[in-house]
Design a protein around this motif. Structure first.
Motif, PDB file in Angstrom:
ATOM      1  N   ALA A  68       0.700  -1.127  -0.115  1.00  0.00           N
ATOM      2  CA  ALA A  68       0.030   0.017   0.124  1.00  0.00           C
ATOM      3  C   ALA A  68       0.717   1.124   0.059  1.00  0.00           C
ATOM      4  CB  ALA A  68      -0.886  -0.062   1.198  1.00  0.00           C
ATOM      5  N   GLN A  69       1.932   1.314   0.787  1.00  0.00           N
ATOM      6  CA  GLN A  69       2.723   2.260   0.880  1.00  0.00           C
ATOM      7  C   GLN A  69       3.340   2.830  -0.441  1.00  0.00           C
ATOM      8  OE1 GLN A  69       6.410   1.693   3.323  1.00  0.00           O
ATOM      9  NE2 GLN A  69       6.811   3.802   3.201  1.00  0.00           N
ATOM     10  N   ARG A  70       3.920   1.744  -1.099  1.00  0.00           N
ATOM     11  CA  ARG A  70       4.432   1.905  -2.792  1.00  0.00           C
ATOM     12  C   ARG A  70       3.252   2.394  -3.633  1.00  0.00           C
ATOM     13  NH1 ARG A  70       6.570  -3.267  -6.340  1.00  0.00           N
ATOM     14  NH2 ARG A  70       5.738  -2.418  -8.424  1.00  0.00           N
ATOM     15  N   PHE A  71       2.001   1.843  -3.416  1.00  0.00           N
ATOM     16  CA  PHE A  71       1.116   2.404  -4.376  1.00  0.00           C
ATOM     17  C   PHE A  71       0.508   3.745  -4.021  1.00  0.00           C
ATOM     18  CE2 PHE A  71       0.165  -2.120  -5.436  1.00  0.00           C
ATOM     19  CZ  PHE A  71       1.206  -2.529  -6.217  1.00  0.00           C
ATOM     20  N   LEU A  72       0.537   4.058  -2.582  1.00  0.00           N
ATOM     21  CA  LEU A  72       0.060   5.528  -2.141  1.00  0.00           C
ATOM     22  C   LEU A  72       1.095   6.222  -2.858  1.00  0.00           C
ATOM     23  CD1 LEU A  72      -1.631   7.623  -0.849  1.00  0.00           C
ATOM     24  CD2 LEU A  72      -0.512   6.872   1.190  1.00  0.00           C
ATOM     25  N   ALA A  73       2.558   6.153  -2.899  1.00  0.00           N
ATOM     26  CA  ALA A  73       3.254   7.018  -3.518  1.00  0.00           C
ATOM     27  C   ALA A  73       3.257   7.187  -4.903  1.00  0.00           C
ATOM     28  CB  ALA A  73       4.718   6.337  -3.154  1.00  0.00           C
ATOM     29  N   ALA A  74       2.710   6.173  -5.637  1.00  0.00           N
ATOM     30  CA  ALA A  74       2.495   6.227  -6.769  1.00  0.00           C
ATOM     31  C   ALA A  74       1.151   7.214  -7.318  1.00  0.00           C
ATOM     32  CB  ALA A  74       2.097   4.894  -7.673  1.00  0.00           C
ATOM     33  N   ALA A  75       0.155   6.952  -6.418  1.00  0.00           N
ATOM     34  CA  ALA A  75      -1.096   7.665  -6.486  1.00  0.00           C
ATOM     35  C   ALA A  75      -0.968   9.129  -6.299  1.00  0.00           C
ATOM     36  CB  ALA A  75      -2.190   6.939  -5.513  1.00  0.00           C
ATOM     37  N   ILE A  76      -0.124   9.568  -5.355  1.00  0.00           N
ATOM     38  CA  ILE A  76      -0.008  10.961  -5.110  1.00  0.00           C
ATOM     39  C   ILE A  76       1.262  11.410  -5.538  1.00  0.00           C
ATOM     40  CG2 ILE A  76      -1.752  11.049  -3.248  1.00  0.00           C
ATOM     41  CD1 ILE A  76       0.807  10.975  -1.146  1.00  0.00           C
ATOM     42  N   ASP A  77       2.189  10.694  -6.203  1.00  0.00           N
ATOM     43  CA  ASP A  77       3.250  11.055  -6.964  1.00  0.00           C
ATOM     44  C   ASP A  77       4.245  11.911  -5.847  1.00  0.00           C
ATOM     45  OD1 ASP A  77       5.495  11.291  -8.501  1.00  0.00           O
ATOM     46  OD2 ASP A  77       4.729  12.788  -9.816  1.00  0.00           O
ATOM     47  N   THR A  78       4.108  11.214  -4.561  1.00  0.00           N
ATOM     48  CA  THR A  78       4.854  11.938  -3.434  1.00  0.00           C
ATOM     49  C   THR A  78       5.473  10.754  -2.505  1.00  0.00           C
ATOM     50  OG1 THR A  78       3.448  13.731  -3.521  1.00  0.00           O
ATOM     51  CG2 THR A  78       4.741  13.290  -1.264  1.00  0.00           C
ATOM     52  N   PRO A  79       6.822  11.273  -2.006  1.00  0.00           N
ATOM     53  CA  PRO A  79       7.521  10.103  -1.047  1.00  0.00           C
ATOM     54  C   PRO A  79       6.315   9.890   0.027  1.00  0.00           C
ATOM     55  CG  PRO A  79       8.957  11.791  -1.701  1.00  0.00           C
ATOM     56  CD  PRO A  79       7.738  12.248  -2.256  1.00  0.00           C
ATOM     57  N   VAL A  80       6.234   8.495   0.421  1.00  0.00           N
ATOM     58  CA  VAL A  80       5.353   8.069   1.473  1.00  0.00           C
ATOM     59  C   VAL A  80       6.236   7.585   2.648  1.00  0.00           C
ATOM     60  CG1 VAL A  80       3.394   6.787   2.287  1.00  0.00           C
ATOM     61  CG2 VAL A  80       3.334   7.980  -0.033  1.00  0.00           C
ATOM     62  N   ALA A  81       6.156   8.061   3.790  1.00  0.00           N
ATOM     63  CA  ALA A  81       6.744   7.587   5.090  1.00  0.00           C
ATOM     64  C   ALA A  81       5.720   6.586   6.036  1.00  0.00           C
ATOM     65  CB  ALA A  81       7.368   8.650   5.911  1.00  0.00           C
ATOM     66  N   VAL A  82       6.048   5.425   6.366  1.00  0.00           N
ATOM     67  CA  VAL A  82       5.214   4.549   7.183  1.00  0.00           C
ATOM     68  C   VAL A  82       6.061   4.455   8.449  1.00  0.00           C
ATOM     69  CG1 VAL A  82       4.244   2.316   7.424  1.00  0.00           C
ATOM     70  CG2 VAL A  82       3.907   3.494   5.238  1.00  0.00           C
ATOM     71  N   ALA A  83       5.616   4.802   9.611  1.00  0.00           N
ATOM     72  CA  ALA A  83       6.147   4.501  10.836  1.00  0.00           C
ATOM     73  C   ALA A  83       5.804   3.215  11.517  1.00  0.00           C
ATOM     74  CB  ALA A  83       5.721   5.881  11.703  1.00  0.00           C
ATOM     75  N   THR A  84       6.573   3.083  12.621  1.00  0.00           N
ATOM     76  CA  THR A  84       6.354   1.897  13.328  1.00  0.00           C
ATOM     77  C   THR A  84       4.794   1.983  14.091  1.00  0.00           C
ATOM     78  OG1 THR A  84       7.385   2.767  15.233  1.00  0.00           O
ATOM     79  CG2 THR A  84       8.804   1.178  13.801  1.00  0.00           C
ATOM     80  N   THR A  85       4.354   2.908  14.039  1.00  0.00           N
ATOM     81  CA  THR A  85       2.757   3.336  14.719  1.00  0.00           C
ATOM     82  C   THR A  85       1.887   3.134  13.754  1.00  0.00           C
ATOM     83  OG1 THR A  85       3.252   5.484  14.314  1.00  0.00           O
ATOM     84  CG2 THR A  85       3.795   4.874  16.490  1.00  0.00           C
ATOM     85  N   ALA A  86       2.265   2.513  12.490  1.00  0.00           N
ATOM     86  CA  ALA A  86       1.400   2.836  11.257  1.00  0.00           C
ATOM     87  C   ALA A  86       0.259   2.013  11.250  1.00  0.00           C
ATOM     88  CB  ALA A  86       1.845   2.272  10.021  1.00  0.00           C
ATOM     89  N   SER A  87       0.221   0.626  12.042  1.00  0.00           N
ATOM     90  CA  SER A  87      -0.897  -0.093  11.998  1.00  0.00           C
ATOM     91  C   SER A  87      -2.035   0.243  13.000  1.00  0.00           C
ATOM     92  CB  SER A  87      -0.523  -1.383  12.299  1.00  0.00           C
ATOM     93  OG  SER A  87       0.367  -1.477  13.855  1.00  0.00           O
ATOM     94  N   GLU A  88      -1.638   1.424  13.783  1.00  0.00           N
ATOM     95  CA  GLU A  88      -2.619   1.836  14.663  1.00  0.00           C
ATOM     96  C   GLU A  88      -4.004   2.490  14.222  1.00  0.00           C
ATOM     97  OE1 GLU A  88      -2.312   1.089  17.935  1.00  0.00           O
ATOM     98  OE2 GLU A  88      -0.425   0.542  17.545  1.00  0.00           O
ATOM     99  N   GLY A  89      -3.983   2.780  13.027  1.00  0.00           N
ATOM    100  CA  GLY A  89      -5.133   3.171  12.234  1.00  0.00           C
ATOM    101  C   GLY A  89      -5.717   4.523  12.699  1.00  0.00           C
ATOM    102  N   GLY A  90      -7.001   4.761  12.141  1.00  0.00           N
ATOM    103  CA  GLY A  90      -7.519   6.067  12.466  1.00  0.00           C
ATOM    104  C   GLY A  90      -7.714   6.584  13.815  1.00  0.00           C
ATOM    105  N   ALA A  91      -7.917   5.703  14.717  1.00  0.00           N
ATOM    106  CA  ALA A  91      -8.259   5.959  16.140  1.00  0.00           C
ATOM    107  C   ALA A  91      -6.928   6.665  16.687  1.00  0.00           C
ATOM    108  CB  ALA A  91      -8.715   4.668  17.139  1.00  0.00           C
TER     109      ALA A  91
END
Length: 203
Positions: free
Chosen positions: A122-145
């Motif tokens: 998802a990180q790779r495809f989001l970077a493609a979708a917005i043509d911007t570097p995307v950072a995913v932190a160790t807290t990433a799986s925590e979600g919307g809450a």
């Protein structure tokens, strides 16, 4: 988008159980998202409309999850799953394009949510979708809450700083993150996908 992806994971998980291949939800997600990496850059002509509710950016008043393909499309699991992930980011990328037209430009997008637990998809495809570097932190799986809690903390402890400064200084300063740059082939394929997506919105 993520909820609709969860529906497909439930469906494939049920299929796996029916043929005696017991699989956890995490294993099903990992297998399906991993398959997306082998998909064609434009998802092989498959479109996924993952709107479970109305979406102002696309002009949809109500949600209508829909899977669309032409008779000649390459209907493989890999393309199907890549279309699902692309569909999750379609409204976001259209909104980001509008912001770009108004002069807003991001240096990096910080992404979080359960779909980012499976590394490198998802990180790779989001970077493609917005043509911007995307950072995913160790807290990433925590979600919307977790994101809502961060915003609440900003309201209490922001001390007049911009949200960007608060996130940089207080939230992500001590958090490890991996940043992925947009892949030109993915970006070009996503643009083809998005053009088809927009053309099919009338459906």
């Amino acid at each position: 988008g993520a909820s609709e992806l969860g529906s497909w994971a439930d469906l494939f998980g049920e299929f796996a159980n029916r043929i005696g291949a017991k699989a956890s939800s995490d294993a099903v997600f990992a297998a399906l998202l991993g398959a997306a990496l082998a998909g064609e850059p434009d998802a092989g002509g498959i479109l996924a409309y993952n709107t479970l509710a109305g979406e102002p950016v696309t002009g949809l008043e109500e949600g209508r999850p829909l899977l669309v393909r032409t008779p000649g499309s390459a209907f493989t699991l890999a393309n199907f799953m890549r279309a699902q992930v692309y569909g999750m980011f379609a409204a976001l990328s259209l909104g980001m394009a509008t912001l770009a037209e108004e002069g807003v430009q991001l240096d990096t997008m910080y992404a979080h949510g359960g779909v980012f637990r499976t590394a490198g998809v998802a990180q790779r495809f989001l970077a493609a979708a917005i043509d911007t570097p995307v950072a995913v932190a160790t807290t990433a799986s925590e979600g919307g809450a977790w994101g809502i809690a961060v915003l609440a903390s900003y309201l209490v402890d922001g001390r007049g700083r911009s949200l960007e400064a608060f996130l940089s200084d207080d939230v992500f300063d001590a958090v490890e993150a991996e940043t992925v740059e947009p892949n030109p082939q993915d970006t070009a394929g996503y643009r083809t996908y998005l053009n088809r997506y927009q053309a099919g919105l009338a459906a």
